[in-house]
Design a protein around this motif. Sequence first.
Motif, PDB file in Angstrom:
ATOM      1  N   ILE A   1       0.837  -1.204   0.000  1.00 20.85           N
ATOM      2  CA  ILE A   1       0.000   0.000   0.000  1.00 20.85           C
ATOM      3  C   ILE A   1       0.875   1.259   0.000  1.00 20.85           C
ATOM      4  N   ASN A   2       1.902   1.240   0.809  1.00 18.19           N
ATOM      5  CA  ASN A   2       2.765   2.418   0.856  1.00 18.19           C
ATOM      6  C   ASN A   2       3.475   2.643  -0.466  1.00 18.19           C
ATOM      7  N   GLN A   3       3.865   1.552  -1.090  1.00 14.04           N
ATOM      8  CA  GLN A   3       4.487   1.648  -2.405  1.00 14.04           C
ATOM      9  C   GLN A   3       3.502   2.251  -3.416  1.00 14.04           C
ATOM     10  N   PHE A   4       2.264   1.747  -3.355  1.00 19.78           N
ATOM     11  CA  PHE A   4       1.209   2.218  -4.257  1.00 19.78           C
ATOM     12  C   PHE A   4       0.938   3.707  -4.042  1.00 19.78           C
ATOM     13  N   ILE A   5       0.769   4.106  -2.789  1.00 22.46           N
ATOM     14  CA  ILE A   5       0.438   5.506  -2.508  1.00 22.46           C
ATOM     15  C   ILE A   5       1.640   6.410  -2.773  1.00 22.46           C
ATOM     16  N   GLY A   6       2.796   5.945  -2.315  1.00 19.00           N
ATOM     17  CA  GLY A   6       3.999   6.756  -2.497  1.00 19.00           C
ATOM     18  C   GLY A   6       4.277   7.035  -3.964  1.00 19.00           C
ATOM     19  N   SER A   7       4.196   5.998  -4.788  1.00 22.08           N
ATOM     20  CA  SER A   7       4.497   6.193  -6.211  1.00 22.08           C
ATOM     21  C   SER A   7       3.403   7.027  -6.869  1.00 22.08           C
ATOM     22  N   GLY A   8       2.162   6.852  -6.450  1.00 21.97           N
ATOM     23  CA  GLY A   8       1.065   7.653  -7.007  1.00 21.97           C
ATOM     24  C   GLY A   8       1.220   9.128  -6.661  1.00 21.97           C
ATOM     25  N   MET A   9       1.697   9.414  -5.460  1.00 17.67           N
ATOM     26  CA  MET A   9       1.911  10.814  -5.075  1.00 17.67           C
ATOM     27  C   MET A   9       3.115  11.388  -5.800  1.00 17.67           C
ATOM     28  N   GLU A  10       4.148  10.585  -5.932  1.00 14.29           N
ATOM     29  CA  GLU A  10       5.331  11.059  -6.657  1.00 14.29           C
ATOM     30  C   GLU A  10       4.992  11.446  -8.089  1.00 14.29           C
ATOM     31  N   ARG A  11       4.114  10.654  -8.693  1.00 12.00           N
ATOM     32  CA  ARG A  11       3.732  10.955 -10.077  1.00 12.00           C
ATOM     33  C   ARG A  11       2.672  12.051 -10.151  1.00 12.00           C
ATOM     34  N   GLY A  12       2.205  12.499  -9.007  1.00 10.60           N
ATOM     35  CA  GLY A  12       1.210  13.567  -8.981  1.00 10.60           C
ATOM     36  C   GLY A  12      -0.202  13.101  -9.281  1.00 10.60           C
ATOM     37  N   GLU A  13      -0.423  11.799  -9.242  1.00  5.99           N
ATOM     38  CA  GLU A  13      -1.773  11.291  -9.533  1.00  5.99           C
ATOM     39  C   GLU A  13      -2.645  11.298  -8.285  1.00  5.99           C
ATOM     40  N   ILE A  14      -2.033  10.938  -7.161  1.00  3.14           N
ATOM     41  CA  ILE A  14      -2.748  10.984  -5.887  1.00  3.14           C
ATOM     42  C   ILE A  14      -2.361  12.277  -5.182  1.00  3.14           C
ATOM     43  N   GLN A  15      -3.371  13.063  -4.751  1.00  2.00           N
ATOM     44  CA  GLN A  15      -3.078  14.349  -4.113  1.00  2.00           C
ATOM     45  C   GLN A  15      -2.925  14.228  -2.611  1.00  2.00           C
ATOM     46  N   ASP A  16      -3.820  13.506  -1.982  1.00  2.00           N
ATOM     47  CA  ASP A  16      -3.785  13.423  -0.529  1.00  2.00           C
ATOM     48  C   ASP A  16      -4.718  12.291  -0.109  1.00  2.00           C
ATOM     49  N   GLY A  17      -4.689  11.937   1.171  1.00  2.00           N
ATOM     50  CA  GLY A  17      -5.590  10.881   1.594  1.00  2.00           C
ATOM     51  C   GLY A  17      -5.263  10.299   2.939  1.00  2.00           C
ATOM     52  N   THR A  18      -5.982   9.254   3.255  1.00  2.00           N
ATOM     53  CA  THR A  18      -5.824   8.539   4.521  1.00  2.00           C
ATOM     54  C   THR A  18      -5.722   7.066   4.213  1.00  2.00           C
ATOM     55  N   VAL A  19      -4.896   6.362   4.955  1.00  2.00           N
ATOM     56  CA  VAL A  19      -4.908   4.907   4.833  1.00  2.00           C
ATOM     57  C   VAL A  19      -4.860   4.309   6.232  1.00  2.00           C
ATOM     58  N   THR A  20      -5.685   3.303   6.459  1.00  2.00           N
ATOM     59  CA  THR A  20      -5.771   2.742   7.802  1.00  2.00           C
ATOM     60  C   THR A  20      -6.085   1.248   7.764  1.00  2.00           C
ATOM     61  N   GLY A  21      -5.561   0.569   8.768  1.00  2.00           N
ATOM     62  CA  GLY A  21      -5.891  -0.838   8.943  1.00  2.00           C
ATOM     63  C   GLY A  21      -6.678  -1.060  10.229  1.00  2.00           C
ATOM     64  N   ASP A  22      -6.988   0.032  10.918  1.00  2.00           N
ATOM     65  CA  ASP A  22      -7.757  -0.070  12.161  1.00  2.00           C
ATOM     66  C   ASP A  22      -9.222  -0.364  11.834  1.00  2.00           C
ATOM     67  N   PRO A  23      -9.765  -1.453  12.379  1.00  2.00           N
ATOM     68  CA  PRO A  23     -11.120  -1.857  11.981  1.00  2.00           C
ATOM     69  C   PRO A  23     -12.169  -0.749  12.147  1.00  2.00           C
ATOM     70  N   GLY A  24     -12.101  -0.007  13.228  1.00  2.00           N
ATOM     71  CA  GLY A  24     -13.075   1.062  13.436  1.00  2.00           C
ATOM     72  C   GLY A  24     -12.939   2.151  12.379  1.00  2.00           C
ATOM     73  N   LYS A  25     -11.709   2.462  12.060  1.00  2.00           N
ATOM     74  CA  LYS A  25     -11.483   3.514  11.061  1.00  2.00           C
ATOM     75  C   LYS A  25     -11.806   3.025   9.653  1.00  2.00           C
ATOM     76  N   VAL A  26     -11.512   1.755   9.425  1.00  2.00           N
ATOM     77  CA  VAL A  26     -11.906   1.162   8.134  1.00  2.00           C
ATOM     78  C   VAL A  26     -13.417   1.317   7.963  1.00  2.00           C
ATOM     79  N   GLN A  27     -14.144   1.046   9.028  1.00  2.00           N
ATOM     80  CA  GLN A  27     -15.597   1.138   8.961  1.00  2.00           C
ATOM     81  C   GLN A  27     -16.060   2.576   8.727  1.00  2.00           C
ATOM     82  N   GLU A  28     -15.399   3.519   9.373  1.00  2.00           N
ATOM     83  CA  GLU A  28     -15.760   4.934   9.184  1.00  2.00           C
ATOM     84  C   GLU A  28     -15.642   5.345   7.728  1.00  2.00           C
ATOM     85  N   ILE A  29     -14.570   4.885   7.107  1.00  2.00           N
ATOM     86  CA  ILE A  29     -14.367   5.267   5.702  1.00  2.00           C
ATOM     87  C   ILE A  29     -15.393   4.587   4.804  1.00  2.00           C
ATOM     88  N   TRP A  30     -15.662   3.318   5.089  1.00  2.00           N
ATOM     89  CA  TRP A  30     -16.690   2.633   4.301  1.00  2.00           C
ATOM     90  C   TRP A  30     -18.055   3.320   4.464  1.00  2.00           C
TER      91      TRP A  30
END
Lengths: 531, 531
Positions: free
Chosen positions: A367-396
Amino acid sequence: MRFQQLLQVRRLASAGATTLMRPRPTTGTTGTTRPTTNTTAGITTTVRTMAGSGAPIPELTQITDNVQRGNYATLTDKDVAFFENLLGKNFALTEDLEGYNICFLKRIRGNSKLVLKPGTTAEVSAILKYCNERKLAVVPQGGNTGLVGGSVPICDEIVLSLARLNKVLSVDEVTGIAVVEAGCILENFDQKARDVGLTVPLDLGAKASCHIGGNVSTNAGGVRVVRYGNLHGSVLGVEAVLANGQVLDLMSNFKKDNTGYHMKHLFIGSEGTLGVVTKLSMLCPHSSKAVNVAFIGLNSFDDVLKTFVSAKRNLGEILSSCELIDERALNTALEQFKFLNSPISGYPFYMLIETSGSNGDHDEDKINQFIGSGMERGEIQDGTVTGDPGKVQEIWKIREMVPLGLIEKSFCFKYDISLPLRDFYNIVDVMRERCGPHATVVCGYGHLGDSNLHLNVSCNEFNDEIYKRVEPFVYEYTSKLKGSISAEHGIGFLKKDYLHYSKDPVAIGWMRDMKKLLDPNGILNPYKVLN
Amino acid sequence: MRFQQLLQVRRLASAGATTLMRPRPTTGTTGTTRPTTNTTAGITTTVRTMAGSGAPIPELTQITDNVQRGNYATLTDKDVAFFENLLGKNFALTEDLEGYNICFLKRIRGNSKLVLKPGTTAEVSAILKYCNERKLAVVPQGGNTGLVGGSVPICDEIVLSLARLNKVLSVDEVTGIAVVEAGCILENFDQKARDVGLTVPLDLGAKASCHIGGNVSTNAGGVRVVRYGNLHGSVLGVEAVLANGQVLDLMSNFKKDNTGYHMKHLFIGSEGTLGVVTKLSMLCPHSSKAVNVAFIGLNSFDDVLKTFVSAKRNLGEILSSCELIDERALNTALEQFKFLNSPISGYPFYMLIETSGSNGDHDEDKINQFIGSGMERGEIQDGTVTGDPGKVQEIWKIREMVPLGLIEKSFCFKYDISLPLRDFYNIVDVMRERCGPHATVVCGYGHLGDSNLHLNVSCNEFNDEIYKRVEPFVYEYTSKLKGSISAEHGIGFLKKDYLHYSKDPVAIGWMRDMKKLLDPNGILNPYKVLN
């Protein structure tokens, strides 16, 4: 600045399982399971959808839609006595039938006088044999969470509820194969699978109410198709009762079984018009040890596409959801539901990307590779990533409330279409242009990973001017791109006049022949799928 | 000692991508692609299989099997002239037809006088329309690599070869969706997919010869089903020509498309008896960056099962093959083919476990965890694991030569069955007991991950005593366990009398109705599937 964020991502990644590109608010919904309201709505309808307990009871559909009743027998006291004798009075209901007669969206209302609740396949068989001989029309009903009016009577069809056929018969933790009765609620089935370390390869908003038999009968889609494919791949066997009462045993507990024609598929997605599914076997994958969700902001649909390709390449086998929400869809939900918290704002496009894998460290690395490379290429601007079940649910929760946000206060023309990815979002812009100031919101969201767009056009109330600008244009547009005018919700009652936009006359002709072969009296779920 | 090996595994794992539990011989086959001979054979036949170029031409099947010719018209010069006019003389062949008349195993030989090679769907349509009107029987033929006599004439049917419909029409690297004509050779299709970073989710020994249309028509299985599922999940759309010449366009480029009945599945696995597949669209996953193969020795089938469960848990989403070979099957191949090198020996069971993933380091880590923990528990005794493409191929070669080893020198009763995993191997022991010294080898191998066993009983020559001990016992045994008497090879001509062991009379009755509906004159691939 992006680079600093990227550094932060990587620094946090090396420190623990939860990675935040920006600090996230700690308020919001909590809990351990995903929300279970029926929020994947994207129905096609030209009248107001009236979901919610406060919505008024609609007029009878036979009247509003000027439906010519088929040439069926009319229920008599003698018929009722037969069914009471067969099932017992508790399971042949003649009173308080409103919940069975009205669809989830309170758009369709039938006028059935009898609801039958068989407890065995043999009882289903006896009911259909009797109805076929008497020419009494029947509508099979699961959790009644469908969005195209497929599971409620249109006139006075007998409702055949599968609710009592609700047992999980077996779950094999070695092979992953589960056998379950049709009336089992999806969430209950999933829980039984999880008890032995498996998971049902199907997840959708209605999981707390919908039945697995209804899911199979409608070839339900949802948010995991990008990973596990559709039900034609997962369902290994089916038991279906035909219109004449014959029990067709197409059960199989094997991924490989080439003994004759693969007829079970006729009952997957034919919406109860060819037979009533009573039992099925399903291949369930192992539960994932690690689930992570990223919610990211992007500046253009071109960046969305690039990010999807990058997700497939970098996340590979752990990618389990890839959802798109455009700015207008997100903002409508945020305005409507103040309890929602979006971790980022101000971007024209958002993606929710979920991974499910067997090794949390490896997944985090990907995931970090995916996000890092996407940001480097300017495709991803910003965001959140989480593996915490409660936070996963909040995003869903954000994703799942989007459809409700759109129908809560305004009239909404809603479409559930599959389009080639390269043309996926164009139709939203085109539609916005066509509708101009007549529409309050024109937006798109949906299952990008499966090319499935939910296009929505909102206005304060039903507006004939907008209607004419939207239809049949949206179907013609979809048809020209060889898209599907119903990606996951099926045809049911509401879309049967539009089927020809996605299927040619030869195919529709053979569908009619198939129907005539399997249900010559047309008693099974009439007024649906074929017009 | 096991512990030392385990330490060695882990030490080597940290040193590089190729991990050897024991030093491996460096001699053996080399190359960059998997062997492509048709070696997944596991057919059911009670007469000698005679694969190999040296085998004699068999007697006409109509004579050996006492086949009553159907009530079809007989080909006339006028018919031939019609087809020559339609296709040109080069594509309406009347001479040198042996290769089209004899099956791969040289078991079935028909007596067709005409082979047609259409170049377009319209030509296929014109051919079938004419044949249907004239009541001329037709056998569709792809690469003619089938193992149940499904792709050759039994009497004098016209051979309809799809070989010229061989184009890959499109491959979309973003969505992974490819559109291909039926006559394209699987390996060529896969190469086109690989050119843009995708792979065809189907792999089997015959890939250099078999056609993708034949694969779809027979719902071909192979060694990747454990990862990608069967073709009902991967095939998104089909174009099929019906017996009356109608072109049924069920093409779709979407994973989600719920517009009416999912009729395409009737053509997946019906072996050309309901229609001729001319085109299809398929979902192709991304090629894996890393492929690793482990070849391991085990002491008992109980350990095999435990290792399979551990593979599913520890390897999770990267597991792409899980094959079993028993000692007798392996030894027969090693004796027969001296160029094969087994890295380990002396165990009653061997497993070939393949992983395919998007990150080589992660995969290696998972594999080492899987092997290390299996050895610690005493389930895995010894083995080799490698990510080197040449060595991966060498190990696959062992598995792929096993079927040929068995049929090369002796008479072989071969069965291709699906059985519940808990009972998977018992039948081999039971059969060994039943056959006693009459059989030279009784062994089992196959696709453990899909519960698909290839049971083999060898003897020096056809032996009626063994025949009676093996059949119908093997079918009755499979039937009692609700197994499948044909897991992946289909029914074709050779198994049609055994279909009732896996399907009940109601289901077979509806198959007949389906056949009658779609092919009322029965011109499509007669003498196959249904008896």
